[in-house]
Structures are given as C-alpha cells and as structure tokens.
Design a protein around this motif. Structure first.
Motif, PDB file in Angstrom:
ATOM      1  N   SER A 215      -2.758  -7.200  42.457  1.00 29.41           N
ATOM      2  CA  SER A 215      -3.890  -6.443  42.982  1.00 29.41           C
ATOM      3  C   SER A 215      -4.419  -5.547  41.874  1.00 29.41           C
ATOM      4  CB  SER A 215      -3.466  -5.600  44.191  1.00 29.41           C
ATOM      5  OG  SER A 215      -4.544  -4.787  44.634  1.00 29.41           O
ATOM      6  N   ALA A 216      -5.752  -5.555  41.677  1.00 30.50           N
ATOM      7  CA  ALA A 216      -6.380  -4.775  40.616  1.00 30.50           C
ATOM      8  C   ALA A 216      -7.376  -3.794  41.208  1.00 30.50           C
ATOM      9  CB  ALA A 216      -7.088  -5.696  39.620  1.00 30.50           C
ATOM     10  N   ASP A 217      -7.638  -2.698  40.495  1.00 30.50           N
ATOM     11  CA  ASP A 217      -8.693  -1.764  40.888  1.00 30.50           C
ATOM     12  C   ASP A 217      -9.823  -1.822  39.862  1.00 30.50           C
ATOM     13  OD1 ASP A 217      -7.938  -0.235  38.665  1.00 30.50           O
ATOM     14  OD2 ASP A 217      -6.717   1.140  39.843  1.00 30.50           O
ATOM     15  N   ARG A 218     -10.865  -1.045  40.102  1.00 33.74           N
ATOM     16  CA  ARG A 218     -12.026  -1.079  39.221  1.00 33.74           C
ATOM     17  C   ARG A 218     -11.793  -0.326  37.917  1.00 33.74           C
ATOM     18  NH1 ARG A 218     -16.605  -3.025  41.669  1.00 33.74           N
ATOM     19  NH2 ARG A 218     -16.509  -3.276  43.948  1.00 33.74           N
ATOM     20  N   GLN A 219     -10.680   0.402  37.820  1.00 38.84           N
ATOM     21  CA  GLN A 219     -10.379   1.137  36.595  1.00 38.84           C
ATOM     22  C   GLN A 219      -9.636   0.282  35.579  1.00 38.84           C
ATOM     23  OE1 GLN A 219     -11.780   4.137  36.650  1.00 38.84           O
ATOM     24  NE2 GLN A 219     -12.333   3.751  38.778  1.00 38.84           N
ATOM     25  N   GLY A 220      -9.128  -0.887  36.011  1.00 42.15           N
ATOM     26  CA  GLY A 220      -8.379  -1.754  35.104  1.00 42.15           C
ATOM     27  C   GLY A 220      -6.881  -1.734  35.317  1.00 42.15           C
ATOM     28  N   ASP A 221      -6.384  -0.971  36.317  1.00 38.58           N
ATOM     29  CA  ASP A 221      -4.954  -0.983  36.629  1.00 38.58           C
ATOM     30  C   ASP A 221      -4.614  -2.236  37.423  1.00 38.58           C
ATOM     31  OD1 ASP A 221      -4.695   1.513  35.422  1.00 38.58           O
ATOM     32  OD2 ASP A 221      -5.120   2.564  37.288  1.00 38.58           O
ATOM     33  N   LEU A 222      -3.339  -2.663  37.329  1.00 35.33           N
ATOM     34  CA  LEU A 222      -2.906  -3.894  37.979  1.00 35.33           C
ATOM     35  C   LEU A 222      -1.552  -3.657  38.637  1.00 35.33           C
ATOM     36  CD1 LEU A 222      -3.548  -6.925  38.393  1.00 35.33           C
ATOM     37  CD2 LEU A 222      -2.233  -7.372  36.319  1.00 35.33           C
ATOM     38  N   LEU A 223      -1.486  -3.939  39.945  1.00 38.41           N
ATOM     39  CA  LEU A 223      -0.246  -3.827  40.717  1.00 38.41           C
ATOM     40  C   LEU A 223       0.413  -5.198  40.786  1.00 38.41           C
ATOM     41  CD1 LEU A 223       1.324  -1.661  42.481  1.00 38.41           C
ATOM     42  CD2 LEU A 223       0.264  -2.796  44.435  1.00 38.41           C
ATOM     43  N   ILE A 224       1.715  -5.252  40.500  1.00 39.04           N
ATOM     44  CA  ILE A 224       2.434  -6.521  40.415  1.00 39.04           C
ATOM     45  C   ILE A 224       3.627  -6.484  41.366  1.00 39.04           C
ATOM     46  CG2 ILE A 224       3.609  -8.142  38.876  1.00 39.04           C
ATOM     47  CD1 ILE A 224       2.190  -6.618  36.539  1.00 39.04           C
ATOM     48  N   GLN A 225       3.646  -7.374  42.345  1.00 37.24           N
ATOM     49  CA  GLN A 225       4.769  -7.520  43.263  1.00 37.24           C
ATOM     50  C   GLN A 225       5.465  -8.842  42.975  1.00 37.24           C
ATOM     51  OE1 GLN A 225       2.153  -6.326  46.955  1.00 37.24           O
ATOM     52  NE2 GLN A 225       4.295  -6.338  47.616  1.00 37.24           N
ATOM     53  N   THR A 226       6.788  -8.791  42.822  1.00 35.32           N
ATOM     54  CA  THR A 226       7.552  -9.998  42.539  1.00 35.32           C
ATOM     55  C   THR A 226       8.794 -10.048  43.415  1.00 35.32           C
ATOM     56  OG1 THR A 226       8.823  -8.918  40.768  1.00 35.32           O
ATOM     57  CG2 THR A 226       6.788 -10.054  40.129  1.00 35.32           C
ATOM     58  N   ASP A 234      13.550  -8.033  44.483  1.00 41.17           N
ATOM     59  CA  ASP A 234      12.140  -7.680  44.658  1.00 41.17           C
ATOM     60  C   ASP A 234      11.799  -6.461  43.808  1.00 41.17           C
ATOM     61  OD1 ASP A 234      12.346  -9.668  46.467  1.00 41.17           O
ATOM     62  OD2 ASP A 234      11.741  -8.504  48.209  1.00 41.17           O
ATOM     63  N   GLN A 235      10.610  -6.476  43.225  1.00 39.64           N
ATOM     64  CA  GLN A 235      10.201  -5.389  42.330  1.00 39.64           C
ATOM     65  C   GLN A 235       8.699  -5.181  42.429  1.00 39.64           C
ATOM     66  OE1 GLN A 235      10.150  -5.560  37.755  1.00 39.64           O
ATOM     67  NE2 GLN A 235      12.158  -4.674  38.197  1.00 39.64           N
ATOM     68  N   ILE A 236       8.289  -3.921  42.375  1.00 42.74           N
ATOM     69  CA  ILE A 236       6.872  -3.563  42.373  1.00 42.74           C
ATOM     70  C   ILE A 236       6.611  -2.660  41.175  1.00 42.74           C
ATOM     71  CG2 ILE A 236       5.003  -2.441  43.639  1.00 42.74           C
ATOM     72  CD1 ILE A 236       6.461  -3.093  46.204  1.00 42.74           C
ATOM     73  N   SER A 237       5.646  -3.037  40.358  1.00 49.70           N
ATOM     74  CA  SER A 237       5.329  -2.247  39.165  1.00 49.70           C
ATOM     75  C   SER A 237       3.821  -2.098  39.039  1.00 49.70           C
ATOM     76  CB  SER A 237       5.907  -2.905  37.908  1.00 49.70           C
ATOM     77  OG  SER A 237       5.348  -4.199  37.719  1.00 49.70           O
ATOM     78  N   LEU A 238       3.413  -1.078  38.300  1.00 48.89           N
ATOM     79  CA  LEU A 238       1.999  -0.807  38.032  1.00 48.89           C
ATOM     80  C   LEU A 238       1.771  -0.909  36.535  1.00 48.89           C
ATOM     81  CD1 LEU A 238      -0.766   0.155  39.235  1.00 48.89           C
ATOM     82  CD2 LEU A 238      -0.079   2.463  38.528  1.00 48.89           C
ATOM     83  N   LEU A 239       0.911  -1.842  36.138  1.00 49.77           N
ATOM     84  CA  LEU A 239       0.499  -1.966  34.745  1.00 49.77           C
ATOM     85  C   LEU A 239      -0.805  -1.202  34.570  1.00 49.77           C
ATOM     86  CD1 LEU A 239       0.875  -3.196  31.924  1.00 49.77           C
ATOM     87  CD2 LEU A 239      -0.393  -5.203  32.726  1.00 49.77           C
ATOM     88  N   GLU A 240      -0.740  -0.054  33.907  1.00 49.86           N
ATOM     89  CA  GLU A 240      -1.919   0.783  33.741  1.00 49.86           C
ATOM     90  C   GLU A 240      -2.849   0.205  32.682  1.00 49.86           C
ATOM     91  OE1 GLU A 240      -0.180   4.519  32.795  1.00 49.86           O
ATOM     92  OE2 GLU A 240       0.208   5.044  34.886  1.00 49.86           O
ATOM     93  N   ARG A 241      -4.119   0.568  32.780  1.00 47.78           N
ATOM     94  CA  ARG A 241      -5.136   0.002  31.894  1.00 47.78           C
ATOM     95  C   ARG A 241      -4.858   0.322  30.426  1.00 47.78           C
ATOM     96  NH1 ARG A 241      -7.077   3.984  34.998  1.00 47.78           N
ATOM     97  NH2 ARG A 241      -7.926   5.889  34.090  1.00 47.78           N
ATOM     98  N   LYS A 242      -4.121   1.392  30.151  1.00 51.33           N
ATOM     99  CA  LYS A 242      -3.796   1.749  28.767  1.00 51.33           C
ATOM    100  C   LYS A 242      -2.535   1.047  28.270  1.00 51.33           C
ATOM    101  CE  LYS A 242      -6.070   6.262  28.929  1.00 51.33           C
ATOM    102  NZ  LYS A 242      -5.913   7.734  28.741  1.00 51.33           N
ATOM    103  N   GLY A 243      -1.916   0.215  29.135  1.00 50.98           N
ATOM    104  CA  GLY A 243      -0.788  -0.582  28.683  1.00 50.98           C
ATOM    105  C   GLY A 243       0.567  -0.134  29.179  1.00 50.98           C
ATOM    106  N   ARG A 244       0.678   1.087  29.720  1.00 53.87           N
ATOM    107  CA  ARG A 244       1.980   1.560  30.197  1.00 53.87           C
ATOM    108  C   ARG A 244       2.328   0.882  31.515  1.00 53.87           C
ATOM    109  NH1 ARG A 244       3.845   7.526  32.243  1.00 53.87           N
ATOM    110  NH2 ARG A 244       2.185   7.073  33.740  1.00 53.87           N
TER     111      ARG A 244
END
Length: 442
Positions: A215-226, A234-244
């Motif tokens: 799932s992505a937002d308009r700011q460029g962040d990406l939510l990843i569920q695996t 199971d793991q949930i992480s947030l990949l921020e637009r700046k790479g963190r």
C-alpha cells in the motif's frame, strides 16, 4: 597590533555591508520547481523562490498555454500552483512564470513544459507470462518488468516515482518488488515532456513468501505486509520515501491501507475498521488505545484524497450491501442500499462525485456503472454489457483527463482489456490489449 585588528574588523564589516547591499539589489530567482501531491485540484506544482514573492503579481505575470483555470496558494517563498480543470486535458501545458518580490524587483521569466496527465499501467498477458507495462501518450508500450508467471498486485507510488508490485512463481509463492522511475512530466522549455525513465529494480521482500500486500500514499511511502512459511513469520514494515525502513508492531485481521496524505493507516480488526497514526503503531501497545474505530462489517473501496473522505461498502446481516461516504467527524452517510454486488467504487478528490459498478445476479449477470452525488442521488447510469468488470480489479479516476479506468472482460472465454469511460457522458472505449489489471500512474 590593535590598530591592525581594528582595521581588519572595520574592513570585514564594510565588506559584509557591501555584500548585503549587493544581495538586496539582486532580483529573485526560482530555486526549485516540482510536481506536488494532488489533494483538492486536478494537478499541482510546488515552487520555491529565493525571496518572498507577491502572490498577486505571480498570478498576473504567469501564463498557461493553452489557458486552463488555475490558482496560486502559499506565501513568502513557497507557492503552489493548482490546476482546476473543467474540461479534459489532452496535451502538455506551457508554463511561463513571472512576478515581483516584496521589494518590487521582477523575477526573470522562466518557461516550462508541464504534462500532468497520468500514464496507464497494465499487467500485460503474454504466452510467456505476465509483464508490467506502461502506455506512453502516443499509444506505444514500455516494459517495466521481466516476465513472471503471475503479477498479483500493482501499487503506483505518489509523484510517479515508481511502481511496487507483487509477483508469484509457478508454485504460487510471492515476492514484492519496487521498480524505480524517473518522471519527466516537468521540464524546461528547451526540452519536451516525455515518458518516465526506468530505473533500478529493488526486491522488497525475500522470495517464496506465502503472502505479500503493498500500500502506497501520495508522499511516496510504502507499507509492506508479508507472511512467510513459518508460524509467526508475519511482518509489517514501512519503507519511507527517503529510504529508511522500520517495522510496525501491529497485528491486523486483514490487509492495511495507507492514507493518501500519509502518516496514518486504515486496518481491519475483529470489530470493524480502525484508523491509527503510524506514530502510534510504534508505541508499546501498538496504539490500541488511540485508534478510531468504525464498527461493523465494512470494506474500504476508495479514498477521496482532497477532503479526507472515503468510500466504504457495508455488509448487512440480511445479505444486502450499502455504499457509504465517510466524512471526518460525521456519521457515515449511506448513498446506496441494495442486494446487488458492489464490484468496485471510486470518487473524485472532494467526494462530490462517486462511481460504483453493480453486478446483478442470475444466469446472465450484468454490470452497471452508476454515478452518484454526495447525497446519493443518481446523476449518471451506464450498462457495461456485453462487458463485465474483471473480478478483483479496481475503478480508477483520472482528474486530468476526466475519465474512469476499468478492466473489462467480454464473456466467460474472453480476455480482459483496459477500458476508459469519459465524463460526464459515460462513453466507453475499450483498448485492444490483453491484460490482467490496469491502474493509473500519477
């Protein structure tokens, strides 16, 4: 020595005064220009100037060719150009920027080409497998991925900076990927706006996952569920637009969706849909005490990004469904109630126009597109027969071209194809290209 030191100090002070006077007499200039996240308009550009500008002069001395309704917002050095379209845009815009700063000094004129039209993304079906492709505005196709046995999900990133997708191998195991893109929709006048340039392909997850959702937002962040093959993986992480990348301590009962504006997420729970801030999800209790809960059996179908509104489908105990418009700080507003299946729904930025695809049951099921206003009044209707919406696909709205995007199939044996419905006349155009799914890339 003291006299020498005084001379040096006086000289330095005099030099600073001269430099200050020199800088004050310099005209302002444009420091940065970039597409902005769309909220209440069809498209937008962020402008940063070297000096505070008079917004009235910027509006008076700037030009759009061809002329389209637009406005400037902001103050001081930061302004945003908002494009308010009443008619579809079919070509790039020529933007001339001018104006005066607060001292009355003119800004040197700069000229840009701006093409805010979204690109069409599809998962193309071939005999060798499925491939992510981008359709250029001239109608030609550009491959964005290699061939996979299946591509299950496509999630465009805000600002057209990339596309995240989920592939599946021959055994059904899944993996998430991020295809970086370099947009070329805003360029100096000496060039011409063009299609994005393909960048690096980055694996988002380890291979052979049992489940991946993005799932992505308009700011460029990406939510990843695996979800892996081992219990508790199971793991949930947030990949921020700046790479963190950071892990979130939350256990939802289904897939999560980032809010378009960023900073919060909608997650399903056993009691309904919950809204929680990403900051709260990093607390010791996972932000349980600070969540806003909307009880009942509901599915999130679309965000109306400009007004903080959303469109939901509610499932009732008597097997009826209702379409609801959720407005912040208000009780959900019921727009429609019936026994038909709600296959997909979408809305414009402010939630003033809502679209839904209904499917009538029976031996020969038929799909119908309805257009509603924010009070639930039907303002447009179109039968999609002999076509029907491909199961599991979405309904996308393009505010620049004033059109809807669907993935349609003709008959049981037919292949799915992308289709455009123009507004307000609801005229249907089907593109001759076999696909699994179609989405807009902003």
């Amino acid at each position: 020595m003291k006299r020498t030191l005084w001379h040096l100090l006086i000289g330095a002070a005099g030099l600073a005064i001269v430099q200050q006077q020199f800088l004050l007499r310099q005209p302002p200039h444009l420091e940065t220009i970039a597409p902005a996240p769309v909220h209440s308009a069809a498209a937008a550009i962020d402008l940063r100037f070297s000096r505070p500008m008079r917004i009235e002069s910027v509006l008076q001395d700037s030009r759009l060719q061809p002329d389209r309704p637009h406005r400037f917002q902001g103050e001081q050095r930061l302004l945003r150009l908002l494009l308010d379209l009443e008619q579809p845009l079919r070509q790039p815009l020529r933007l001339q920027l001018g104006g005066d700063d607060n001292r009355g000094l003119p800004l040197p004129t700069t000229v840009w080409w701006w093409d805010p039209r979204p690109h069409l993304l599809v998962v193309a079906r071939t005999r060798q497998g499925e491939q992510l492709r981008l359709r250029r505005h001239d109608g030609t196709w550009m491959p964005l991925s290699g061939l996979h046995p299946r591509i299950l999900q496509v999630e465009p990133l805000g600002q057209g900076a990339g596309v995240a997708y989920v592939s599946a191998d021959a055994q059904g195991y899944q993996q998430g990927w991020l295809q970086r893109l370099q947009p070329r929709s805003l360029v100096p006048a000496l060039k011409r706006p063009s299609f994005p340039v393909r960048g690096q392909t980055i694996p988002l997850t380890a291979p052979a996952q049992m489940f991946v959702h993005l799932s992505a937002d308009r700011q460029g962040d990406l939510l990843i569920q695996t979800g892996g093959q081992e219990p508790g993986s199971d793991q949930i992480s947030l990949l921020e637009r700046k790479g963190r990348r950071r892990l979130l301590d939350v256990k939802p009962s289904g897939t999560m969706q980032l809010l378009p504006s960023g900073g919060a997420v909608v997650l399903p729970t056993d009691n309904g849909l919950a809204l929680a801030s990403l900051e709260a999800l990093q607390s010791a209790d996972g932000g349980t005490e600070r969540r806003q809960l909307l009880p009942g059996s509901r599915d999130l179908r679309a965000f109306c990004s400009g007004a903080g509104r959303a469109v939901l489908v509610r499932h009732w105990p008597d097997y009826r469904r209702s379409l609801e418009l959720v407005i912040p700080s208000q009780t959900p507003r019921q727009l429609w109630l019936g026994e038909q299946a709600v296959m997909a729904a979408s809305c414009d930025a402010m939630g003033t126009r809502i679209w839904m695809v209904l499917r009538e049951g029976g031996v020969m099921s038929t799909d119908t597109l309805l257009q509603l206003d924010q009070q639930g009044q039907v303002t447009g209707r179109r039968s999609l027969a002999p076509w029907s919406l491909e199961s599991g696909t979405s309904l996308g709205f393009d505010p620049v071209g004033q059109q809807l995007l669907l993935t349609l199939r003709k008959g049981v044996e037919g292949v799915a194809q992308p289709a455009l419905i123009s507004l307000p006349g609801l005229q249907l155009t089907v593109l001759d290209s076999p696909v699994a799914v179609a989405r807009w890339l902003p």
